[in-house]
Design a protein around this motif. Sequence first.
Motif, short mmCIF file in Angstrom:
data_model
loop_
_atom_site.label_atom_id
_atom_site.label_comp_id
_atom_site.label_asym_id
_atom_site.label_seq_id
_atom_site.Cartn_x
_atom_site.Cartn_y
_atom_site.Cartn_z
N TRP A 73 20.85 11.61 -5.88
CA TRP A 73 21.98 10.98 -6.22
C TRP A 73 22.33 11.57 -7.56
CZ3 TRP A 73 21.82 8.35 -11.08
CH2 TRP A 73 22.80 7.40 -11.12
N VAL A 74 21.74 12.16 -8.48
CA VAL A 74 22.14 12.82 -9.30
C VAL A 74 22.88 14.36 -9.05
CG1 VAL A 74 21.52 14.23 -11.57
CG2 VAL A 74 20.37 11.95 -11.12
N ALA A 75 22.28 15.04 -8.13
CA ALA A 75 23.10 16.12 -7.29
C ALA A 75 24.41 15.79 -6.99
CB ALA A 75 22.31 16.69 -6.78
N THR A 76 24.79 14.63 -6.37
CA THR A 76 25.78 14.22 -6.04
C THR A 76 26.76 13.65 -7.02
OG1 THR A 76 25.24 12.03 -5.27
CG2 THR A 76 24.87 13.70 -3.55
N GLY A 77 26.47 13.61 -8.10
CA GLY A 77 27.26 13.06 -9.19
C GLY A 77 28.61 13.89 -9.34
N PRO A 78 28.42 15.30 -9.54
CA PRO A 78 29.84 16.13 -9.62
C PRO A 78 30.46 15.93 -8.35
CG PRO A 78 27.70 17.20 -10.39
CD PRO A 78 27.28 16.11 -9.68
N ILE A 79 30.01 15.69 -7.31
CA ILE A 79 30.88 15.89 -6.08
C ILE A 79 31.95 14.62 -5.93
CG2 ILE A 79 30.60 15.48 -3.26
CD1 ILE A 79 28.12 17.21 -3.69
N PHE A 80 31.13 13.32 -6.50
CA PHE A 80 31.86 12.09 -6.50
C PHE A 80 32.56 11.89 -7.76
CE2 PHE A 80 28.72 11.46 -3.07
CZ PHE A 80 29.69 11.26 -1.90
N HIS A 81 32.54 13.07 -8.66
CA HIS A 81 33.12 12.82 -9.98
C HIS A 81 32.75 11.63 -10.90
CE1 HIS A 81 36.10 15.75 -8.53
NE2 HIS A 81 36.32 15.06 -7.65
N TYR A 82 31.47 11.36 -10.72
CA TYR A 82 30.66 10.30 -11.42
C TYR A 82 31.12 9.10 -11.24
CZ TYR A 82 27.79 14.36 -13.00
OH TYR A 82 27.25 15.79 -13.06
N ARG B 221 0.77 -1.23 -0.23
CA ARG B 221 0.11 -0.05 0.05
C ARG B 221 0.92 1.12 0.01
NH1 ARG B 221 -3.29 -2.86 3.52
NH2 ARG B 221 -2.28 -1.94 5.17
N TRP B 222 2.06 1.14 0.92
CA TRP B 222 2.74 2.45 0.83
C TRP B 222 3.62 2.48 -0.51
CZ3 TRP B 222 8.00 2.95 0.28
CH2 TRP B 222 8.55 4.45 0.67
N ALA B 223 3.90 1.37 -1.09
CA ALA B 223 4.95 1.79 -2.17
C ALA B 223 4.19 2.05 -3.59
CB ALA B 223 5.38 0.13 -2.64
N GLY B 224 2.56 1.96 -3.58
CA GLY B 224 1.88 2.65 -4.46
C GLY B 224 1.57 3.95 -4.09
N SER B 225 1.90 4.47 -3.08
CA SER B 225 1.17 5.77 -2.63
C SER B 225 2.20 6.91 -3.35
CB SER B 225 1.50 5.98 -1.07
OG SER B 225 2.81 6.26 -0.84
N PRO B 226 1.35 8.20 -3.51
CA PRO B 226 2.33 9.29 -3.92
C PRO B 226 3.44 9.41 -3.14
CG PRO B 226 -0.04 9.78 -3.85
CD PRO B 226 0.09 8.40 -3.28
N PHE B 227 3.23 9.35 -1.87
CA PHE B 227 4.62 9.74 -0.78
C PHE B 227 5.72 8.87 -1.28
CE2 PHE B 227 7.08 8.76 2.81
CZ PHE B 227 7.59 9.91 3.25
N ALA B 228 5.50 7.71 -1.64
CA ALA B 228 6.44 6.54 -2.19
C ALA B 228 7.28 7.22 -3.24
CB ALA B 228 6.15 5.20 -2.13
N PHE B 229 6.31 7.47 -4.40
CA PHE B 229 6.74 7.98 -5.62
C PHE B 229 7.70 9.10 -5.36
CE2 PHE B 229 6.65 10.34 -9.41
CZ PHE B 229 7.01 9.44 -10.53
N GLY B 230 7.07 10.06 -4.67
CA GLY B 230 8.02 11.21 -4.19
C GLY B 230 9.28 11.00 -3.71
N PHE B 231 9.45 10.07 -2.89
CA PHE B 231 10.36 9.48 -2.23
C PHE B 231 11.51 9.00 -3.19
CE2 PHE B 231 13.08 6.42 0.07
CZ PHE B 231 13.80 7.13 1.08
N ALA B 232 11.11 8.51 -4.00
CA ALA B 232 11.93 7.63 -4.93
C ALA B 232 12.50 8.64 -5.83
CB ALA B 232 11.08 6.74 -5.90
N VAL B 233 11.68 9.81 -6.44
CA VAL B 233 12.13 10.71 -7.30
C VAL B 233 13.16 11.56 -6.41
CG1 VAL B 233 11.35 13.10 -8.61
CG2 VAL B 233 10.08 10.77 -8.72
N THR B 234 12.72 11.89 -5.40
CA THR B 234 13.68 12.68 -4.47
C THR B 234 15.03 12.11 -4.38
OG1 THR B 234 11.94 13.45 -3.33
CG2 THR B 234 14.12 13.78 -2.18
N SER B 235 14.97 10.82 -4.02
CA SER B 235 16.48 9.99 -4.00
C SER B 235 17.20 9.82 -5.28
CB SER B 235 15.99 8.45 -3.74
OG SER B 235 15.42 8.30 -2.57
N ILE B 236 16.45 9.95 -6.44
CA ILE B 236 17.31 9.99 -7.86
C ILE B 236 17.56 11.38 -7.90
CG2 ILE B 236 16.81 9.94 -10.13
CD1 ILE B 236 16.71 7.27 -8.84
N VAL B 237 17.02 12.42 -7.46
CA VAL B 237 17.31 13.74 -7.75
C VAL B 237 18.82 13.93 -6.76
CG1 VAL B 237 16.88 16.19 -7.20
CG2 VAL B 237 15.43 14.81 -8.49
#
Length: 171
Positions: A60-69, A42-58
Amino acid sequence: MQKPKPTSTDQLDTIPDTSSPAYAKANPVMRAFDSFASLVTRWAGSPFAFGFAVTSIVVWVATGPIFHYSDGWQLVINTGTTIITFLMVFLIQQSQNKDSVALHLKLNELLATHRTASNQLIGIEDASEEELRRLAAAYLRLASEGSTRGGAARSPACEVEVEGASDKDAR
């Protein structure tokens, strides 16, 4: 001395005993897993879970330059998503199995209570692929005829022999 044969709550043998409602109620591990799986799906299908997943990806992408990809940076997202996907498969499958059993029981109730329906379709989910294809073809022939048969018409299920159907009707 003979052991008494364990009684199954599933006379059609469509549900493994470990998945039966009676087993799940009696077994605390199954009860806990069922509750946990329902909660997580039920939680995984919620908008909150989707928002959490998108935030995690953002993040991760934002830390790319810090870790030199780096390879380690890529490994974090690959490992995380793989582990989450692997575990979610089992949780979602458990919930899907439960939903499928409930749906089959509802359909069986409709078949059993409708006087012109063929009871041979109860438990049809256990039929082989070939038997299901023959039954589907019989229903397609019926639909293509376009005739309106009276309430006493035989169901195509009566025309297609499903292996073990007579065994199930006898139970």
